[in-house]
Motif scaffolding. Structure first.
Motif, PDB file in Angstrom:
ATOM      1  N   LYS A  65       0.832  -1.202   0.000  1.00  0.00           N
ATOM      2  CA  LYS A  65       0.000   0.000   0.000  1.00  0.00           C
ATOM      3  C   LYS A  65       0.870   1.256   0.000  1.00  0.00           C
ATOM      4  N   GLY A  66       0.578   2.174  -0.928  1.00  0.00           N
ATOM      5  CA  GLY A  66       1.285   3.443  -1.002  1.00  0.00           C
ATOM      6  C   GLY A  66       2.473   3.462  -1.936  1.00  0.00           C
ATOM      7  N   VAL A  67       2.994   2.302  -2.339  1.00  0.00           N
ATOM      8  CA  VAL A  67       4.143   2.248  -3.236  1.00  0.00           C
ATOM      9  C   VAL A  67       3.699   2.689  -4.629  1.00  0.00           C
ATOM     10  N   LYS A  68       4.481   3.577  -5.249  1.00  0.00           N
ATOM     11  CA  LYS A  68       4.167   4.043  -6.597  1.00  0.00           C
ATOM     12  C   LYS A  68       4.678   3.032  -7.610  1.00  0.00           C
ATOM     13  N   VAL A  69       3.785   2.551  -8.469  1.00  0.00           N
ATOM     14  CA  VAL A  69       4.161   1.599  -9.508  1.00  0.00           C
ATOM     15  C   VAL A  69       3.593   2.068 -10.840  1.00  0.00           C
ATOM     16  N   THR A  70       4.190   1.571 -11.906  1.00  0.00           N
ATOM     17  CA  THR A  70       3.681   1.779 -13.251  1.00  0.00           C
ATOM     18  C   THR A  70       3.472   0.407 -13.857  1.00  0.00           C
ATOM     19  N   PRO A 101       9.719   1.014  -7.861  1.00  0.00           N
ATOM     20  CA  PRO A 101      10.869   1.828  -7.457  1.00  0.00           C
ATOM     21  C   PRO A 101      11.945   0.937  -6.855  1.00  0.00           C
ATOM     22  N   PRO A 102      13.219   1.354  -6.904  1.00  0.00           N
ATOM     23  CA  PRO A 102      14.305   0.506  -6.409  1.00  0.00           C
ATOM     24  C   PRO A 102      14.114   0.042  -4.975  1.00  0.00           C
ATOM     25  N   LYS A 103      13.649   0.909  -4.081  1.00  0.00           N
ATOM     26  CA  LYS A 103      13.508   0.483  -2.691  1.00  0.00           C
ATOM     27  C   LYS A 103      12.373  -0.511  -2.527  1.00  0.00           C
ATOM     28  N   ALA A 104      11.340  -0.474  -3.370  1.00  0.00           N
ATOM     29  CA  ALA A 104      10.255  -1.443  -3.274  1.00  0.00           C
ATOM     30  C   ALA A 104      10.679  -2.796  -3.807  1.00  0.00           C
ATOM     31  N   SER A 105      11.556  -2.814  -4.802  1.00  0.00           N
ATOM     32  CA  SER A 105      11.977  -4.088  -5.365  1.00  0.00           C
ATOM     33  C   SER A 105      13.000  -4.797  -4.490  1.00  0.00           C
ATOM     34  N   ASN A 106      13.462  -4.152  -3.423  1.00  0.00           N
ATOM     35  CA  ASN A 106      14.375  -4.795  -2.473  1.00  0.00           C
ATOM     36  C   ASN A 106      13.599  -5.445  -1.345  1.00  0.00           C
ATOM     37  N   GLN A 107      12.431  -5.992  -1.653  1.00  0.00           N
ATOM     38  CA  GLN A 107      11.608  -6.729  -0.709  1.00  0.00           C
ATOM     39  C   GLN A 107      11.261  -5.927   0.530  1.00  0.00           C
ATOM     40  N   GLY A 108      10.861  -4.706   0.368  1.00  0.00           N
ATOM     41  CA  GLY A 108      10.331  -3.920   1.465  1.00  0.00           C
ATOM     42  C   GLY A 108      11.355  -3.186   2.300  1.00  0.00           C
ATOM     43  N   PHE A 132      22.635  19.507  -7.983  1.00  0.00           N
ATOM     44  CA  PHE A 132      22.137  18.147  -8.076  1.00  0.00           C
ATOM     45  C   PHE A 132      22.957  17.226  -7.181  1.00  0.00           C
ATOM     46  N   ASP A 133      22.386  16.088  -6.837  1.00  0.00           N
ATOM     47  CA  ASP A 133      23.009  15.133  -5.934  1.00  0.00           C
ATOM     48  C   ASP A 133      23.563  13.968  -6.757  1.00  0.00           C
ATOM     49  N   ASP A 134      24.866  13.741  -6.668  1.00  0.00           N
ATOM     50  CA  ASP A 134      25.482  12.659  -7.434  1.00  0.00           C
ATOM     51  C   ASP A 134      25.092  11.281  -6.920  1.00  0.00           C
ATOM     52  N   ASP A 135      24.528  11.187  -5.725  1.00  0.00           N
ATOM     53  CA  ASP A 135      24.192   9.894  -5.129  1.00  0.00           C
ATOM     54  C   ASP A 135      22.772   9.440  -5.441  1.00  0.00           C
ATOM     55  N   ILE A 136      22.065  10.142  -6.300  1.00  0.00           N
ATOM     56  CA  ILE A 136      20.699   9.757  -6.619  1.00  0.00           C
ATOM     57  C   ILE A 136      20.740   8.466  -7.436  1.00  0.00           C
ATOM     58  N   PRO A 137      20.034   7.407  -6.970  1.00  0.00           N
ATOM     59  CA  PRO A 137      20.009   6.166  -7.760  1.00  0.00           C
ATOM     60  C   PRO A 137      19.023   6.313  -8.913  1.00  0.00           C
ATOM     61  N   PHE A 138      19.402   5.807 -10.050  1.00  0.00           N
ATOM     62  CA  PHE A 138      18.531   5.867 -11.203  1.00  0.00           C
ATOM     63  C   PHE A 138      18.003   4.476 -11.489  1.00  0.00           C
ATOM     64  N   ALA A 139      16.688   4.361 -11.662  1.00  0.00           N
ATOM     65  CA  ALA A 139      16.051   3.087 -11.964  1.00  0.00           C
ATOM     66  C   ALA A 139      15.850   2.993 -13.470  1.00  0.00           C
TER      67      ALA A 139
END
Length: 153
Positions: A65-70, A101-108, A132-139
């Motif tokens: 619930k609440g996780v953004k998916v496409t 999103p990357p954090k959702a695909s890491n099993q919660g 800009f932040d160089d540490d932003i993960p790109f999915a």
């Protein structure tokens, strides 16, 4: 030729529910909102999403619930009879592709947001902004249309 493909993005309404058929096939079900109109005329309709097989088995734990998916899939209207004998219909997407999103695909697992901020400097007219932040993960991005390879001659 008719094409039946729908792509929708939104926050999951409820955690995915998984069931297993008597022959061992997994089916995961969750809902996504589809908004139409604007202002006082805005309306939210909930679309049922279903995944099957290995996709349902592996990804359902990440659909919370609440996780953004496409999702991209086939749009169908499921029909059935209620216990009182009346007809019922539910708009449903038979999911072919899902982007989590990357954090959702890491099993919660959750990541804490950054609280430290870098001092902001005003760029000069000839310099681009460097905030800009160089540490932003790109999915990886899932395209809502078929992928084609173009070959040069």
């Amino acid at each position: 030729m008719a094409i039946n493909t729908i792509t929708i993005s939104g926050n999951v309404g409820k955690d995915a529910v998984v069931r297993v058929t008597p022959n061992g096939k997994h089916i995961a079900q969750f809902s996504l909102p589809a908004k139409s109109g604007f202002g006082d005329n805005e309306k939210t309709s909930w679309l049922n999403c279903k995944m099957f097989g290995a996709m349902a088995e592996k990804l359902s734990a990440s659909i919370l619930k609440g996780v953004k998916v496409t999702v991209t899939g086939e749009f169908v209207i499921e029909e059935w009879k209620r216990n009182d004998g009346s007809q019922a219909q539910t708009p449903t997407i038979l999911v072919r592709d899902i982007d989590l999103p990357p954090k959702a695909s890491n099993q919660g697992t959750t990541q804490q947001p950054r609280t430290a901020q870098r001092p902001q400097q005003q760029p000069t007219a000839s310099e681009p902004p460097m905030d800009f932040d160089d540490d932003i993960p790109f999915a990886p991005v899932t395209l809502p249309f078929p992928r084609h390879t173009i070959h040069a001659i």
